[in-house]
Design an enzyme around this catalytic site. Structure first.
Site, PDB file in Angstrom:
ATOM      1  N   CYS A 165       0.821  -1.210   0.000  1.00 45.33           N
ATOM      2  CA  CYS A 165       0.000   0.000   0.000  1.00 45.33           C
ATOM      3  C   CYS A 165       0.857   1.262   0.000  1.00 45.33           C
ATOM      4  O   CYS A 165       0.912   1.978   0.968  1.00 45.33           O
ATOM      5  CB  CYS A 165      -0.939  -0.014   1.177  1.00 45.33           C
ATOM      6  SG  CYS A 165      -2.101   1.319   1.101  1.00 45.33           S
ATOM      7  N   GLY A 215      -0.639   7.209  -7.821  1.00 46.84           N
ATOM      8  CA  GLY A 215      -0.732   5.760  -7.983  1.00 46.84           C
ATOM      9  C   GLY A 215      -1.226   5.400  -9.353  1.00 46.84           C
ATOM     10  O   GLY A 215      -2.257   5.908  -9.795  1.00 46.84           O
ATOM     11  N   ASN A 217      -4.322   5.148   2.299  1.00 43.98           N
ATOM     12  CA  ASN A 217      -3.036   5.662   1.829  1.00 43.98           C
ATOM     13  C   ASN A 217      -2.104   5.665   3.024  1.00 43.98           C
ATOM     14  O   ASN A 217      -2.428   6.231   4.057  1.00 43.98           O
ATOM     15  CB  ASN A 217      -3.201   7.081   1.281  1.00 43.98           C
ATOM     16  CG  ASN A 217      -1.871   7.755   0.921  1.00 43.98           C
ATOM     17  OD1 ASN A 217      -1.764   8.967   0.943  1.00 43.98           O
ATOM     18  ND2 ASN A 217      -0.858   6.985   0.592  1.00 43.98           N
ATOM     19  N   GLY A 218      -0.953   5.031   2.854  1.00 41.35           N
ATOM     20  CA  GLY A 218      -0.001   4.929   3.951  1.00 41.35           C
ATOM     21  C   GLY A 218       0.467   3.510   4.061  1.00 41.35           C
ATOM     22  O   GLY A 218       0.300   2.713   3.131  1.00 41.35           O
ATOM     23  N   TYR A 273       8.597  15.872  -3.804  1.00 42.60           N
ATOM     24  CA  TYR A 273       8.347  15.113  -5.029  1.00 42.60           C
ATOM     25  C   TYR A 273       6.903  14.675  -5.269  1.00 42.60           C
ATOM     26  O   TYR A 273       6.388  14.821  -6.369  1.00 42.60           O
ATOM     27  CB  TYR A 273       9.271  13.878  -5.039  1.00 42.60           C
ATOM     28  CG  TYR A 273       8.909  12.872  -6.093  1.00 42.60           C
ATOM     29  CD1 TYR A 273       9.259  13.067  -7.430  1.00 42.60           C
ATOM     30  CD2 TYR A 273       8.179  11.732  -5.766  1.00 42.60           C
ATOM     31  CE1 TYR A 273       8.902  12.151  -8.402  1.00 42.60           C
ATOM     32  CE2 TYR A 273       7.820  10.809  -6.741  1.00 42.60           C
ATOM     33  CZ  TYR A 273       8.180  11.033  -8.059  1.00 42.60           C
ATOM     34  OH  TYR A 273       7.822  10.129  -9.015  1.00 42.60           O
TER      35      TYR A 273
END
Ligand code: AMP
Length: 483
Positions: A5, A35, A107-108, A248
């Site tokens: 993930c 993603g 997310n993480g 980024y």
């Protein structure tokens, strides 16, 4: 498991009288950069869930007829990024089991899942092969089945979530969003004309005409339903927003922690010019993420700036795997130089980061082949010395070039005429957020959330090679790899 993930994008939508899936679709396309392996949307309508997930880019995953089937005013969505090349279709998100009561998008990354696994095993509901996000959903579901409200189920499961999470969750009549106590990954709340939405980055709001209201607070859980917003502070917040989001990941038009990312990148370039000026003919960015920093660098020193590396914007990591030969040509597939503007010139090439050193090396080679007289590298972040466990695709520490090699070696490796990084203090100054409120683990090795059993993977005093012989070995090795 920790690979599954990675730096993903999540969203959640409630919009009265409208197709929530359509709004989620556009939000996911704005979050495409987070993603590219797979995408998924789950909606809820009249006590039923509707789901569509698939490998590839948002534009490839959904057709009009798929969106039409995703009925309902409530939706959550997810774009997944995984280091392992899209081989895990079964791990596509949102997580939704059959006959489910909820869907979850995460997310993480939880560096340690021992606590969670132990809990699920003790309740005899552990499913072998589950990833961290699936286990999180299983724990919440356990409490719901035992009569708890959704909010209480999340609250009770919370101590089991030992890591980083910015999540959205869907039930049959509401959406939820929650963020770990450090808020390492971003998550923001937006106002739609007829409802609300949540997204990893605010650029998703601009795309669908939503207004950025505020960020979900670290440690906060919110519920959105037709009655409005309910908020609970589940855990005392200890903000540590990831610095790499500014360097980024995030899109330049997103606002993170109250700051426009583009502005910060530009300031990083200004600061880099102050710290490491080099009078050359031309400043060249590595597109796209280094463009604002390169502009800042060029403007501060009064040097010409030009896009002499043309990016093919349609080449992404997708479910179509290139051949080994093509993979090795990755940089050439993405970037094409303009020799007419390069020949005979001294150049400062600005990149936002060096991770393994592969990209920089190939670009320097490309610029020299196109006739550059001198190539000087300026990097708008400090050396990446420590691996990430919180949801960034930085490799294990042995692959991080700055973890094992000093500046001189790296310069030899990338074959640059000079090499300089932005200082750590310069980076913090450019970001303009107190250092104590940032996660700087990639640079400092200070991990704000306990790594538990994975802590032993971090080496703090990697022996640095410094001899010319070592530099030459590194150079020969990687040159062979690139050939
Ligand atoms: P490397 O070739 O491993 O040194 O990667 C550095 C390049 O990849 C830079 O041009 C960055 O813009 C970009 N980059 C930095 N971090 C990541 C990341 N987590 N995933 C993909 N690309 C990245």
């Amino acid at each position: 498991m920790s690979e599954i993930c990675e730096k993903c994008g999540v969203t959640a939508v409630y919009s009265k009288g409208e197709s929530a899936a359509r709004i989620a679709y556009f939000a996911l396309s704005a979050l495409q950069h987070r993603g590219q392996e797979s995408s998924g949307i789950v909606t809820a309508d009249d006590g039923q869930f509707f789901s569509h997930r698939g490998p590839g880019l948002v534009a490839q995953v959904y057709r009009e007829r798929d969106l039409r089937k995703l009925v309902g005013e409530f939706a959550i969505g997810h774009n997944r990024y995984a280091t392992s090349g899209g081989k895990h279709d079964s791990h596509m998100q949102p997580v939704l089991r059959s006959d489910d009561v909820l869907a979850l998008a995460h997310n993480g990354n939880l560096p340690s899942v021992e606590k969670l696994k132990h809990f699920l095993k003790s309740k005899k509901i552990y499913k072998a092969g589950s990833n961290d996000s699936e286990m999180m959903a299983d724990a919440i579901r356990y409490y719901i089945y035992h009569g708890k409200t959704i909010a209480n189920a999340i609250k009770l499961s919370w101590p089991l979530f030992t890591g980083v999470f910015s999540c959205t969750l869907l039930t049959e009549d509401a959406i939820y969003a929650f963020r770990d106590r450090c808020g390492v990954r971003p998550l923001s709340l937006g106002k739609l004309r007829n409802g609300y939405m949540v997204a990893s980055e605010t650029c998703a709001f601009d795309m669908v005409g939503a207004r950025h209201v505020r960020d979900i607070k670290p440690g906060e859980l919110i519920k959105i339903d037709p009655k409005g917003i309910t908020s609970w502070q589940i855990e005392k917040s200890d903000p540590k927003l990831e610095v790499f989001e500014f360097i980024y990941f995030a899109r330049p038009d997103s606002v993170l922690g109250g700051k426009l990312v583009n502005e910060i990148r530009r300031k990083m370039g200004d600061q880099l010019a102050i710290e490491h000026p080099k009078k050359v003919d031309l400043v060249v960015p590595v597109p796209d993420s280094a463009i604002p920093a390169a502009l800042g660098y060029a403007y501060t020193l009064g040097i010409e700036f030009d896009h002499v590396l043309i990016k093919n914007r349609y080449i992404h990591r997708t479910f179509i795997q290139p051949t080994q030969e093509l993979r090795e040509r990755a940089v050439q597939m993405k970037l094409n130089p303009l020799p007419e503007h390069i020949r005979g010139k001294s150049i400062v090439l600005v990149d936002d980061s060096i991770v393994r050193g592969t990209t920089t090396k190939q670009i320097v080679k490309m610029l020299r082949k196109a006739g550059a007289k001198e190539v000087h590298i300026r990097v708008s972040s400090p050396p990446v010395r420590f691996p990430d466990f919180y949801g960034i695709d930085t490799p294990d520490q042995s692959q991080l070039i700055a973890a094992r090699h000093n500046l001189e070696d790296i310069q030899v490796h990338v074959q640059a005429d000079s090499l300089a990084y932005l200082s750590y203090d310069g980076m913090i100054k450019a970001i303009g957020i107190d250092e104590s409120k940032l996660c700087t683990a990639c640079f400092t090795g200070q991990y704000p959330i306990d790594l538990m059993e994975r802590a032993s993977e971090v080496v703090f005093d990697h022996p640095k090679s410094s001899s010319a012989e070592n530099a030459q070995n590194l150079y020969t090795q990687t040159t062979k790899q690139l050939q």
